[in-house]
Design a protein around this motif. Structure first.
Motif, PDB file in Angstrom:
ATOM      1  N   ILE A  63       0.870  -1.173   0.000  1.00 25.54           N
ATOM      2  CA  ILE A  63       0.000   0.000   0.000  1.00 25.54           C
ATOM      3  C   ILE A  63       0.904   1.220   0.000  1.00 25.54           C
ATOM      4  N   ALA A  64       0.657   2.121  -0.941  1.00 21.95           N
ATOM      5  CA  ALA A  64       1.481   3.332  -1.082  1.00 21.95           C
ATOM      6  C   ALA A  64       2.965   2.983  -1.165  1.00 21.95           C
ATOM      7  N   GLY A  65       3.266   1.882  -1.843  1.00 19.96           N
ATOM      8  CA  GLY A  65       4.645   1.489  -2.045  1.00 19.96           C
ATOM      9  C   GLY A  65       5.305   0.781  -0.881  1.00 19.96           C
ATOM     10  N   ALA A 317      -9.058   2.525   0.016  1.00 22.89           N
ATOM     11  CA  ALA A 317      -9.170   3.873   0.579  1.00 22.89           C
ATOM     12  C   ALA A 317      -7.879   4.282   1.288  1.00 22.89           C
ATOM     13  N   ILE A 318      -7.294   3.360   2.050  1.00 32.77           N
ATOM     14  CA  ILE A 318      -6.029   3.651   2.723  1.00 32.77           C
ATOM     15  C   ILE A 318      -4.944   3.928   1.692  1.00 32.77           C
ATOM     16  N   ASP A 319      -4.908   3.117   0.643  1.00 34.09           N
ATOM     17  CA  ASP A 319      -3.937   3.278  -0.436  1.00 34.09           C
ATOM     18  C   ASP A 319      -4.072   4.653  -1.095  1.00 34.09           C
ATOM     19  N   LEU A 320      -5.292   5.028  -1.440  1.00 35.41           N
ATOM     20  CA  LEU A 320      -5.541   6.312  -2.095  1.00 35.41           C
ATOM     21  C   LEU A 320      -5.236   7.483  -1.164  1.00 35.41           C
ATOM     22  N   LEU A 341     -13.096  11.413  -0.687  1.00 36.23           N
ATOM     23  CA  LEU A 341     -12.507  10.410  -1.570  1.00 36.23           C
ATOM     24  C   LEU A 341     -13.604   9.681  -2.348  1.00 36.23           C
ATOM     25  N   THR A 342     -13.409   9.524  -3.640  1.00 33.35           N
ATOM     26  CA  THR A 342     -14.366   8.799  -4.491  1.00 33.35           C
ATOM     27  C   THR A 342     -13.611   7.755  -5.311  1.00 33.35           C
TER      28      THR A 342
END
Length: 394
Positions: A63-65, A317-320, A341-342
Motif C-alpha cells: 500500500i502506497a509502495g 481507501a487507505i492506499d488512495l 474520496l471517491t
C-alpha cells in the motif's frame, strides 16, 4: 504521587501517537484489524481477511509502495471492553498506524475514544450504527449504515402501495436504528406502523413473535437482524406459520440474505425482497472480476459478501489516502485525505462524505432468485447516491 493505571495507559497512548511521525521508508505499514474470528459470527472475520488479502495480492502486497503487515485480533463477537483493550494494545505494543475491521457497533464505539486519544485513523469495515463516525474525528466508514439501507426500503414499499407495516428488529443499536429509519420514512410517505417488536440477540424463539404478527394481520412486515444465525431462523418460522399464505408481505434489509449465508439459509429465502449496498450477483464489470478473482484465490465454498467487499475497499481507501499524503501516516493528514474520496468499488461508485466521513453509495432493491442453480440477490431497482438519513442535514 502515584500515577493511576489509566493515567499511565493514557500517557503511553499519547507517547505512541507522538511517535507516529511521517514514515516514507520501506518499513512495513502496520494495520490493526479488530474483528470476530470465533463463535457464531466467525464468518465476519473470514470475509474481512479474504477482502484484504485479495486487494493486497492485486497490488503486490503493498500500500502506497510499502509492504503491509496485518495484525489480526479476535473480539469473539460484540464485546466493547475487549475491543477497547485490543485497540490500546495494537497502538501501544504493536505500533500500528491504522485501525480497521470493527464488525459490531458496540465495538466501534468503544474503539472511538482510543482512536481520538491516539489520533489513529480508523476505518470501519462494517459496524453500521449511524452515530459511530460522530464518536471520533478519526473514524471514517467504508461500509454502510443501517439507516442508509432501511430508508430506501420504506420508500420502495410505499411505491408498492404498502400502507401498513409491522416492524421486527434485533434489540441492539443497529436494530434500533433500523426501526427508527423505517418508521420515519414510512410514516412521512403516508404509511402507518401498526406494531413494533424488538427481539433479544441471543437465541430468540421467533414462534411467539410471528404468531403475534399473524394475529395482528398487517399488510406487510419489515425486519432487521444482523447477518448470520437470526435471519434463517426467522424465515423458517415465517414459512412454517404460513405467513405468505395469510397474505402478509415480507421485506428486510440485505443482512437477511447475506451472500455468505445464502446456501445455509436455503429456499426459505426465495422471493424475499431486500435493500442493500452489495450483491454477489451485482452485474458490473468490476464486480465480475472481483468475484472471479475471489473464487480463484479462495475457491467457491466461501462466497464473497459485503464484508469482503468493504474490506477490499478499505484497503483501497487507505492506499488512495496515503498517495495523497505522500506516505505520511499522521492521523490528521490521513483523515483529511479520506474526506471526499471517491472511487469505483465492486458494489458501484462510492464516496466518503467530506462533512461526515461516512459512506455515500447506491442502495439496491433485490429479490432472492435461483440463477444457475444458486440462490442469489438479483438487483432490480436502485436509489442512487444515498447518504445516511441521520446525517442528511450535514
Amino acid at each position: 504521587m502515584k500515577m493511576t493505571k489509566r493515567t499511565l495507559l493514557g500517557a503511553a497512548i499519547m507517547a505512541c501517537a507522538a511517535a507516529h511521525v511521517p514514515a516514507f521508508a520501506q518499513d512495513a505499514l502496520r494495520i490493526g484489524l479488530i474483528a470476530t474470528y470465533s463463535g457464531p459470527y466467525a464468518d465476519y472475520g473470514r470475509q474481512f481477511d479474504a477482502g484484504v488479502a485479495l486487494y493486497l495480492k492485486e497490488h503486490g502486497g503493498k500500500i502506497a509502495g510499502r509492504p503491509v503487515e496485518i495484525i489480526k485480533k479476535d473480539t469473539a463477537g460484540p464485546a466493547p471492553d475487549a475491543a477497547k483493550r485490543i485497540a490500546q494494545e495494537l497502538i501501544v505494543r504493536d505500533k500500528v498506524s491504522v485501525l480497521t475491521g470493527l464488525d459490531f457497533s458496540p465495538n466501534a464505539y468503544a474503539v472511538g475514544a482510543i482512536a481520538t486519544q491516539a489520533k489513529i485513523p480508523t476505518i470501519v469495515m462494517n459496524a453500521a450504527s449511524s452515530a459511530i463516525t460522530g464518536s471520533s474525528p478519526y473514524i471514517a466508514r467504508l461500509s454502510f449504515t443501517v439507516q442508509q439501507v432501511t430508508d430506501p426500503m420504506a420508500r420502495y414499499m410505499l411505491k408498492q402501495n404498502v400502507k401498513e407495516a409491522y416492524t421486527v428488529v434485533a434489540d441492539y443499536a443497529s436494530g434500533q436504528d433500523a426501526e427508527t429509519a423505517f418508521k420515519k420514512a414510512f410514516t412521512a410517505g403516508g404509511g402507518k406502523v401498526v406494531g413494533e417488536v424488538r427481539t433479544p440477540m441471543n437465541n430468540p424463539d421467533f414462534s411467539a413473535y410471528v404468531q403475534r404478527i399473524k394475529d395482528a394481520k398487517p399488510q406487510a412486515v419489515f425486519f432487521f437482524f444482523p447477518s448470520g444465525v437470526m435471519p434463517p431462523a426467522f424465515l423458517k418460522v415465517w414459512k412454517e406459520r404460513g405467513m405468505e399464505d395469510a397474505g402478509i408481505k415480507l421485506f428486510a434489509t440485505g443482512e437477511a440474505t447475506d451472500d455468505s449465508f445464502m446456501e445455509v439459509t436455503g429456499d426459505v429465502a426465495l422471493g424475499l425482497v431486500t435493500s442493500h449496498h452489495y450483491s454477489y450477483a451485482h452485474p458490473s464489470a468490476k464486480n465480475q472480476k472481483f468475484v472471479k478473482d475471489f473464487e480463484a484465490q479462495f475457491g467457491t465454498s466461501l462466497r464473497p459478501n459485503y464484508f469482503a467487499v468493504t474490506a477490499y475497499d478499505a484497503m483501497a481507501a487507505i492506499d488512495l489516502a496515503l498517495a495523497k499524503t505522500k506516505g505520511d501516516v499522521s492521523g490528521d493528514k490521513v483523515m483529511q485525505a479520506l474526506k471526499g474520496l471517491t472511487f469505483e468499488s465492486p458494489r458501484g461508485p462510492i464516496e466518503i462524505d467530506a462533512a461526515t466521513r461516512d459512506i455515500v453509495q447506491t442502495v439496491y432493491i433485490r429479490k432472492v432468485e435461483k440463477v444457475g442453480g444458486k440462490l442469489v440477490n438479483v438487483e432490480f431497482d436502485k436509489f442512487d447516491r444515498v447518504k445516511d438519513p441521520a446525517k442528511e442535514a450535514q
